[in-house]
Design a protein around this motif. Sequence first.
Motif, PDB file in Angstrom:
ATOM      1  N   ALA A 156       1.149  -1.127   0.149  1.00  0.00           N
ATOM      2  CA  ALA A 156      -0.259   0.294  -0.135  1.00  0.00           C
ATOM      3  C   ALA A 156       1.020   1.015   0.171  1.00  0.00           C
ATOM      4  O   ALA A 156       1.925   1.198   0.946  1.00  0.00           O
ATOM      5  N   PRO A 157       0.615   2.178  -0.631  1.00  0.00           N
ATOM      6  CA  PRO A 157       1.323   3.267  -0.612  1.00  0.00           C
ATOM      7  C   PRO A 157       1.072   4.428   0.399  1.00  0.00           C
ATOM      8  O   PRO A 157       0.598   5.824   0.157  1.00  0.00           O
ATOM      9  N   VAL A 158       1.458   3.651   1.226  1.00  0.00           N
ATOM     10  CA  VAL A 158       1.197   4.797   2.951  1.00  0.00           C
ATOM     11  C   VAL A 158       2.462   6.295   2.890  1.00  0.00           C
ATOM     12  O   VAL A 158       0.830   6.925   3.114  1.00  0.00           O
ATOM     13  N   GLN A 159       3.429   6.095   2.441  1.00  0.00           N
ATOM     14  CA  GLN A 159       3.806   7.737   1.975  1.00  0.00           C
ATOM     15  C   GLN A 159       3.229   8.695   1.582  1.00  0.00           C
ATOM     16  O   GLN A 159       2.927   9.636   1.749  1.00  0.00           O
ATOM     17  N   GLU A 160       3.118   7.826   0.451  1.00  0.00           N
ATOM     18  CA  GLU A 160       2.298   8.961  -1.124  1.00  0.00           C
ATOM     19  C   GLU A 160       0.999   9.470  -0.133  1.00  0.00           C
ATOM     20  O   GLU A 160       0.902  10.634  -0.261  1.00  0.00           O
ATOM     21  N   LEU A 161       0.310   8.748  -0.405  1.00  0.00           N
ATOM     22  CA  LEU A 161      -0.954   9.179   0.529  1.00  0.00           C
ATOM     23  C   LEU A 161      -0.555   9.937   2.386  1.00  0.00           C
ATOM     24  O   LEU A 161      -1.996  11.003   2.227  1.00  0.00           O
ATOM     25  N   LEU A 162      -0.236   9.594   3.161  1.00  0.00           N
ATOM     26  CA  LEU A 162       0.899  10.639   3.906  1.00  0.00           C
ATOM     27  C   LEU A 162       0.775  11.672   3.416  1.00  0.00           C
ATOM     28  O   LEU A 162       0.300  13.024   4.270  1.00  0.00           O
ATOM     29  N   SER A 163       1.733  12.259   2.881  1.00  0.00           N
ATOM     30  CA  SER A 163       2.120  12.768   1.892  1.00  0.00           C
ATOM     31  C   SER A 163       0.863  14.378   0.964  1.00  0.00           C
ATOM     32  O   SER A 163       0.931  15.382   1.116  1.00  0.00           O
ATOM     33  N   LEU A 164       0.316  13.564   0.648  1.00  0.00           N
ATOM     34  CA  LEU A 164      -1.148  14.016  -0.240  1.00  0.00           C
ATOM     35  C   LEU A 164      -2.484  14.372   1.163  1.00  0.00           C
ATOM     36  O   LEU A 164      -2.559  15.473   1.164  1.00  0.00           O
ATOM     37  N   LEU A 165      -2.005  13.738   1.969  1.00  0.00           N
ATOM     38  CA  LEU A 165      -2.662  14.613   3.522  1.00  0.00           C
ATOM     39  C   LEU A 165      -2.209  15.191   3.835  1.00  0.00           C
ATOM     40  O   LEU A 165      -2.878  16.574   4.230  1.00  0.00           O
ATOM     41  N   ASP A 166      -1.255  14.981   4.239  1.00  0.00           N
ATOM     42  CA  ASP A 166      -0.464  16.498   4.652  1.00  0.00           C
ATOM     43  C   ASP A 166      -0.681  18.177   3.596  1.00  0.00           C
ATOM     44  O   ASP A 166      -0.541  19.165   3.996  1.00  0.00           O
ATOM     45  N   ARG A 167      -1.378  17.676   2.598  1.00  0.00           N
ATOM     46  CA  ARG A 167      -0.747  18.946   1.339  1.00  0.00           C
ATOM     47  C   ARG A 167      -2.310  18.776   1.536  1.00  0.00           C
ATOM     48  O   ARG A 167      -2.884  20.679   1.440  1.00  0.00           O
ATOM     49  N   GLN A 168      -2.819  18.346   1.414  1.00  0.00           N
ATOM     50  CA  GLN A 168      -5.185  19.008   2.252  1.00  0.00           C
ATOM     51  C   GLN A 168      -4.446  19.487   2.847  1.00  0.00           C
ATOM     52  O   GLN A 168      -5.280  20.658   3.298  1.00  0.00           O
ATOM     53  N   ARG A 169      -4.062  19.217   4.158  1.00  0.00           N
ATOM     54  CA  ARG A 169      -4.107  20.341   5.766  1.00  0.00           C
ATOM     55  C   ARG A 169      -3.922  21.762   5.639  1.00  0.00           C
ATOM     56  O   ARG A 169      -4.079  22.538   6.530  1.00  0.00           O
ATOM     57  N   GLU A 170      -3.020  21.780   4.058  1.00  0.00           N
ATOM     58  CA  GLU A 170      -2.387  23.460   4.266  1.00  0.00           C
ATOM     59  C   GLU A 170      -3.706  24.147   3.319  1.00  0.00           C
ATOM     60  O   GLU A 170      -3.147  25.332   2.947  1.00  0.00           O
ATOM     61  N   LEU A 171      -4.834  23.273   2.406  1.00  0.00           N
ATOM     62  CA  LEU A 171      -5.972  24.122   1.973  1.00  0.00           C
ATOM     63  C   LEU A 171      -7.069  23.636   2.735  1.00  0.00           C
ATOM     64  O   LEU A 171      -8.219  23.142   2.272  1.00  0.00           O
ATOM     65  N   THR A 172      -6.886  24.702   3.877  1.00  0.00           N
ATOM     66  CA  THR A 172      -8.107  24.628   4.813  1.00  0.00           C
ATOM     67  C   THR A 172      -9.298  25.790   5.055  1.00  0.00           C
ATOM     68  O   THR A 172     -10.015  25.961   5.004  1.00  0.00           O
ATOM     69  N   GLY A 173      -8.825  26.306   3.699  1.00  0.00           N
ATOM     70  CA  GLY A 173      -9.633  28.013   2.764  1.00  0.00           C
ATOM     71  C   GLY A 173     -10.325  27.360   2.701  1.00  0.00           C
ATOM     72  O   GLY A 173     -10.455  26.958   1.804  1.00  0.00           O
ATOM     73  N   PRO A 174     -12.779  28.366   2.389  1.00  0.00           N
ATOM     74  CA  PRO A 174     -12.985  27.699   1.580  1.00  0.00           C
ATOM     75  C   PRO A 174     -12.653  28.560   0.168  1.00  0.00           C
ATOM     76  O   PRO A 174     -13.004  27.946  -0.942  1.00  0.00           O
ATOM     77  N   ASP A 175     -11.789  29.620  -0.062  1.00  0.00           N
ATOM     78  CA  ASP A 175     -10.998  30.159  -1.200  1.00  0.00           C
ATOM     79  C   ASP A 175     -10.172  28.981  -1.871  1.00  0.00           C
ATOM     80  O   ASP A 175      -9.951  28.742  -2.879  1.00  0.00           O
ATOM     81  N   GLN A 176     -10.205  27.848  -0.869  1.00  0.00           N
ATOM     82  CA  GLN A 176      -9.339  26.955  -1.740  1.00  0.00           C
ATOM     83  C   GLN A 176      -9.742  25.220  -1.988  1.00  0.00           C
ATOM     84  O   GLN A 176      -9.060  24.010  -1.913  1.00  0.00           O
ATOM     85  N   ALA A 177     -11.601  25.154  -1.891  1.00  0.00           N
ATOM     86  CA  ALA A 177     -12.189  24.284  -1.983  1.00  0.00           C
ATOM     87  C   ALA A 177     -11.877  23.140  -3.048  1.00  0.00           C
ATOM     88  O   ALA A 177     -12.296  22.322  -2.377  1.00  0.00           O
ATOM     89  N   ARG A 178     -11.318  24.048  -3.402  1.00  0.00           N
ATOM     90  CA  ARG A 178     -11.601  23.229  -5.290  1.00  0.00           C
ATOM     91  C   ARG A 178     -10.173  22.494  -5.327  1.00  0.00           C
ATOM     92  O   ARG A 178     -10.016  21.275  -5.904  1.00  0.00           O
ATOM     93  N   GLU A 179      -9.399  23.694  -4.870  1.00  0.00           N
ATOM     94  CA  GLU A 179      -7.692  22.409  -4.940  1.00  0.00           C
ATOM     95  C   GLU A 179      -7.663  21.204  -3.469  1.00  0.00           C
ATOM     96  O   GLU A 179      -6.959  20.254  -4.303  1.00  0.00           O
ATOM     97  N   PHE A 180      -8.416  21.962  -2.744  1.00  0.00           N
ATOM     98  CA  PHE A 180      -8.240  20.427  -1.697  1.00  0.00           C
ATOM     99  C   PHE A 180      -9.359  19.422  -2.194  1.00  0.00           C
ATOM    100  O   PHE A 180      -8.376  17.987  -2.119  1.00  0.00           O
ATOM    101  N   ILE A 181     -10.220  19.107  -2.776  1.00  0.00           N
ATOM    102  CA  ILE A 181     -11.247  18.435  -3.859  1.00  0.00           C
ATOM    103  C   ILE A 181     -10.030  17.469  -4.731  1.00  0.00           C
ATOM    104  O   ILE A 181      -9.996  16.645  -4.687  1.00  0.00           O
ATOM    105  N   ALA A 182      -9.117  18.553  -5.838  1.00  0.00           N
ATOM    106  CA  ALA A 182      -8.331  18.163  -6.610  1.00  0.00           C
ATOM    107  C   ALA A 182      -7.341  16.805  -5.575  1.00  0.00           C
ATOM    108  O   ALA A 182      -6.957  16.154  -6.359  1.00  0.00           O
ATOM    109  N   VAL A 183      -6.990  17.447  -4.679  1.00  0.00           N
ATOM    110  CA  VAL A 183      -5.456  16.328  -3.784  1.00  0.00           C
ATOM    111  C   VAL A 183      -6.880  15.114  -3.616  1.00  0.00           C
ATOM    112  O   VAL A 183      -6.669  14.315  -3.006  1.00  0.00           O
ATOM    113  N   ASP A 184      -8.245  16.029  -2.854  1.00  0.00           N
ATOM    114  CA  ASP A 184      -8.435  14.486  -2.596  1.00  0.00           C
ATOM    115  C   ASP A 184      -8.914  13.494  -3.454  1.00  0.00           C
ATOM    116  O   ASP A 184      -8.375  12.221  -3.614  1.00  0.00           O
TER     117      ASP A 184
END
Length: 215
Positions: free
Chosen positions: A105-133
């Motif tokens: 399982a690509p655990v480390q890659e998934l953790l990196s993407l999770l870290d990226r999502q944590r940086e995108l918490t504002g409403p103006d970043q919703a679409r980028e948040f979902i792109a990373v999702d």
Amino acid sequence: MRGLGVAVASGREKAYSYLKDTVLTDPEMQGTFLSEQEIADRIGVSRTPIREALLLLAAEDLVELVPKRGARVAPLTGREIRELMELRGIVERYATQELVARGNAPVQELLSLLDRQRELTGPDQAREFIAVDHHFHSTLVSAVGNTLLDRHYDGLRSRQVRAGVVALYNQQGRQEAVLTEHRAIVDALASGDARAACAAIDHHLESTLKVLLAG
């Protein structure tokens, strides 16, 4: 003539990608009619490739062609949302079981993407948040190494992104909930517990479904 054909195909592809990835994923565009000329001006092509792209999107049931009125962004129906989550669940649970059985399982890659999502918490970043999702989930599926499965799952991308963005707009705090749900998936994968990982995926998809149907 051959060069002209390439140019038209290139313009159509550019229009198709722009419409599918930018226009159709905008919650404010759901149910609205599209201006071919406005879109053509925005991306620097003629109206012909815009029409061709709209025909392709209509064939995928992503836009609705209304006589004498043009193309309308077709909102996701309750049935489509349910079917989307059901299909995603089937694919993602299969991927999870395969990867845990193989121990890759690509655990480390998934953790990196999770870290990226944590940086995108504002409403103006919703679409980028979902792109990373989407990247988070597609990374899980693509790790199986089945090209046909990847292609099939990627076909859900536009609807998946649209649904995800709408869910964020429908419920305050949904971004934080998604992060928690994603972390549960990664933790189960890291521990090699396929049953827990599948349960975490089911919980994540069911939560998203409830938010969408409630909105």
